[in-house]
Design a protein around this motif. Structure first.
Motif, PDB file in Angstrom:
ATOM      1  N   LEU A 257       0.835  -1.199   0.000  1.00 35.06           N
ATOM      2  CA  LEU A 257       0.000   0.000   0.000  1.00 35.06           C
ATOM      3  C   LEU A 257       0.873   1.255   0.000  1.00 35.06           C
ATOM      4  CD1 LEU A 257      -2.729  -1.001   2.633  1.00 35.06           C
ATOM      5  CD2 LEU A 257      -3.108  -0.631   0.183  1.00 35.06           C
ATOM      6  N   ALA A 258       1.950   1.234   0.804  1.00 30.63           N
ATOM      7  CA  ALA A 258       2.843   2.392   0.871  1.00 30.63           C
ATOM      8  C   ALA A 258       3.552   2.624  -0.453  1.00 30.63           C
ATOM      9  CB  ALA A 258       3.864   2.193   1.991  1.00 30.63           C
ATOM     10  N   SER A 259       3.894   1.546  -1.143  1.00 26.34           N
ATOM     11  CA  SER A 259       4.535   1.679  -2.449  1.00 26.34           C
ATOM     12  C   SER A 259       3.610   2.391  -3.432  1.00 26.34           C
ATOM     13  CB  SER A 259       4.915   0.296  -2.986  1.00 26.34           C
ATOM     14  OG  SER A 259       5.481   0.390  -4.275  1.00 26.34           O
ATOM     15  N   GLY A 260       2.332   2.006  -3.415  1.00 26.65           N
ATOM     16  CA  GLY A 260       1.370   2.681  -4.274  1.00 26.65           C
ATOM     17  C   GLY A 260       1.178   4.135  -3.880  1.00 26.65           C
ATOM     18  N   ALA A 261       1.178   4.405  -2.574  1.00 23.40           N
ATOM     19  CA  ALA A 261       1.026   5.782  -2.100  1.00 23.40           C
ATOM     20  C   ALA A 261       2.213   6.639  -2.522  1.00 23.40           C
ATOM     21  CB  ALA A 261       0.874   5.783  -0.577  1.00 23.40           C
TER      22      ALA A 261
END
Length: 342
Positions: A257-261
């Protein structure tokens, strides 16, 4: 019955190479009797040199055990579970045990099948990380193969459980962002399905950190996501950045999720961490190499694997009706560039 390997070398050959008895070699292979470490290492070297591989079915006929356990996880494509599987294989190898990996896809029927030993009589026990398996279904499982549960689901069933303190870990990650002076701290990872215990527990830790800092909860800063994938993180981040007052920090319930953010912030022209601080969760290897490198909560996966394998082997070798245990592996907050560390 002789224990014949699949590639020609025999138990006797290993014993002669290591200058020990056949019984000592068997004890090392089975991992059920303590052998002095220098002797064990000598036997392991001989096994490697001769490429000795015990025949599982022969061992099963002689001892009632195959030396094979199963690890069932929701998604091997998830880096966290791939890294956990590697750690479990390593921990099991230290005890002379092989691991069969099963990808359940998070399907409750597949998870129940895994909990029953995959209908394979040669599997001695199962490590299961369930996602949506119903507690009542698990309690009614037909085949009572030794079972150790991994992860956040709180099942009141006769099984050992190994996990990390997700509430404390999420609280620590959120508090870190608040300590940086950020006050519009968003969270990406909320899920409405109560069966998603990972989301529920990490949300609780997020709420507790806000309350402790005297920061009011803003529901606009906690968009729901369908899954913990990169695309879900990117979509949620785009929605947050479209708010009249966007966040200045975000805690993501997984590193994916953080990578996408991170990607969405880049596309929006933001500089991380100057404009937006980001912290993930899972401690996967790729977080070291993102630009900027990602701050993350890192569960001790080797420790988790060691605890789980030891608990399962103890259950296999011991009293199946002995009291069941719950053990916690440790975690740590790794501060990197995405939250200001250099």
């Amino acid at each position: 019955m002789a224990e014949r390997p699949s590639k020609g070398a025999r138990l006797k050959d290993v014993a002669e190479r290591a200058d020990v008895s056949i019984k000592t070699v068997s004890n090392v292979v089975r991992g059920q009797v303590r052998v002095a470490e220098p002797t064990r290492q000598r036997v392991l070297r001989a096994i490697a040199e001769l490429d000795y591989r015990p025949h599982a079915s022969a061992r099963h006929l002689r001892t009632g055990r195959s030396g094979v356990i199963a690890l069932a996880v929701p998604e091997l494509v998830q880096p966290y579970f791939a890294e956990l599987a590697t750690a479990v294989i390593g921990a099991a190898a230290e005890h002379g045990v092989s691991v069969l990996i099963e990808d359940t896809g998070g399907d409750p029927a597949a998870e129940l099948r895994a909990a029953c030993g995959l209908s394979d009589p040669l599997i001695d026990g199962v490590l299961l990380s369930p996602r949506l398996l119903d507690q009542s279904a698990l309690a009614r499982r037909e085949r009572r193969v030794p079972l150790v549960l991994l992860g956040e689901r709180d099942y009141e069933v006769p099984a050992d459980h190994v996990l990390i303190d997700n509430v404390a870990a999420a609280r620590e990650a959120t508090a870190h962002l608040l300590e940086l002076g950020r006050r519009r701290v968003a969270a990406i990872g909320f899920q409405t399905n109560p069966a998603h215990a990972t989301s529920q527990q990490r949300a609780r830790g997020y709420h507790e950190a806000l309350h402790a800092a005297g920061v009011p909860y803003d529901p606009e800063l906690t968009p729901a996501v369908p899954d913990f994938q990169r695309m879900d993180g990117a979509a949620a981040m785009r929605g947050l950045l479209a708010l009249p007052e966007p966040p200045d920090a975000v805690f993501c319930f997984s590193d994916l999720l953080a990578s996408g953010a991170l990607r969405a912030a880049y596309d929006h022209g933001l500089e991380v961490p100057r404009d937006l601080a980001i912290v993930g969760f899972d401690g996967i290897e790729e977080t070291q190499f993102s630009v900027p490198s990602l701050s993350t909560v890192a569960p001790d996966k080797p420790q988790l694997a060691q605890l789980a394998v030891k608990a399962l082997l103890a259950r296999i070798a011991g009293d199946p009706d002995a009291p069941h245990t719950t053990q916690h592996a440790t975690h740590r907050l790794v501060r990197r560039e995405s939250s200001g560390a250099r």
